[in-house]
Design an enzyme around this catalytic site. Structure first.
Site, PDB file in Angstrom:
ATOM      1  N   GLY A  78       0.755  -1.331  -0.003  1.00  0.00           N
ATOM      2  CA  GLY A  78      -0.116  -0.143  -0.072  1.00  0.00           C
ATOM      3  C   GLY A  78       0.735   1.319  -0.003  1.00  0.00           C
ATOM      4  O   GLY A  78       0.216   2.309   0.381  1.00  0.00           O
ATOM      5  N   LYS A  81       8.581   9.297  -8.110  1.00  0.00           N
ATOM      6  CA  LYS A  81       8.723   7.741  -8.073  1.00  0.00           C
ATOM      7  C   LYS A  81      10.361   7.505  -8.751  1.00  0.00           C
ATOM      8  O   LYS A  81      10.275   7.579  -9.971  1.00  0.00           O
ATOM      9  CB  LYS A  81       7.633   7.082  -8.824  1.00  0.00           C
ATOM     10  CG  LYS A  81       7.716   5.760  -8.854  1.00  0.00           C
ATOM     11  CD  LYS A  81       7.599   4.920  -7.364  1.00  0.00           C
ATOM     12  CE  LYS A  81       7.404   3.279  -7.621  1.00  0.00           C
ATOM     13  NZ  LYS A  81       6.832   2.617  -6.469  1.00  0.00           N
ATOM     14  N   THR A 124       8.518  -0.037 -12.145  1.00  0.00           N
ATOM     15  CA  THR A 124       8.435  -0.975 -13.321  1.00  0.00           C
ATOM     16  C   THR A 124       7.019  -1.722 -13.635  1.00  0.00           C
ATOM     17  O   THR A 124       5.953  -1.198 -12.876  1.00  0.00           O
ATOM     18  CB  THR A 124       9.201  -2.445 -12.392  1.00  0.00           C
ATOM     19  OG1 THR A 124       8.859  -2.611 -11.203  1.00  0.00           O
ATOM     20  CG2 THR A 124      10.464  -2.071 -12.051  1.00  0.00           C
TER      21      THR A 124
END
Length: 233
Positions: A17, A37, A41
């Protein structure tokens, strides 16, 4: 006056989360907020990337530095694609530069604390430690650990916290990333035990399904998920 800060949001594992926790922190932070970020991926299979989720839920700006196709650890995904991704030091430099222009920069990690972010072996922990050394004195570094509610979370969370402390990094606190609508005995006990075994405050408990709310609902509800006042102001 709001003191500038960089907040690293790490997790005890993947899928705990972190993105929703990052969004909740962004929604409740004062002043100008940017979410970063460093490595994303799995973009080939999931076009709704983490930065887009944060933007959708909060309206805050978000940036992604490196994107890789396969839903794997960043260094593994990079090797499969035959590409070399930037070293952790490059991410540190970019985050430091961004901290000059925003009250809060939230940095969402990938997977757990020891996941490798680059092909040189640099981890989320390395990134956090390097940020602590690189940020100017007027920018505070905070670390938030996102954890699960269910069985296994005590061990995983203690290991994560111990790894941070071994580098001289004291986390600001814990966030339970997804709290079930009908918690069982394990979840209820863990909610009490997590602060006890780690010595850290439980900053927030996020309800399961929070990521499905629309922006107005999410922003309105987010302050109520925090169990105590944090350094959001």
């Amino acid at each position: 006056m709001t003191r500038r800060r960089v907040v690293v949001v790490t997790g005890t594992d993947t899928g705990v989360g972190k993105t929703i926790a990052t969004a909740a922190l962004a929604a409740t932070a004062a002043g100008d907020v940017l979410v970063v970020k460093p490595v994303q991926t799995g973009i080939a299979d999931d076009p709704d990337r983490d930065v887009r989720v944060v933007e959708r839920l909060t309206g805050r700006s978000a940036e992604e530095f490196t994107a890789l196709d396969d839903p794997l650890a960043p260094d593994t995904a990079a090797r499969r694609e035959g590409v070399r991704i930037p070293p952790v030091a490059a991410y540190v430099d970019r985050v430091r530069a961004l901290s000059d222009h925003h009250d809060t920069v939230l940095v969402e990690g990938a997977g757990g604390l020891l996941v490798r972010l680059d092909t040189d072996g640099g981890t989320v922990l390395d990134l956090t430690s390097a940020l602590a050394a690189a940020l100017p004195d007027d920018v505070r570094l905070e670390v938030v650990v996102v954890c699960r509610a269910g069985l296994g979370t005590l061990n995983h969370t203690e290991l994560t916290v111990r790894a941070l402390r071994a580098r001289g990094l004291e986390p600001a606190g814990l966030v339970i990333g997804s709290w079930p609508a009908e918690p069982g005995l394990a979840e209820r006990c863990n909610r009490e035990d997590l602060p006890r075994v780690t010595g850290l405050p439980l900053l927030a408990v996020l309800p399961h399904g929070a990521g499905s709310l629309d922006r107005e609902q999410f922003v309105a509800a987010a302050p109520g998920w925090f169990t105590q006042r944090t350094n959001r102001a």
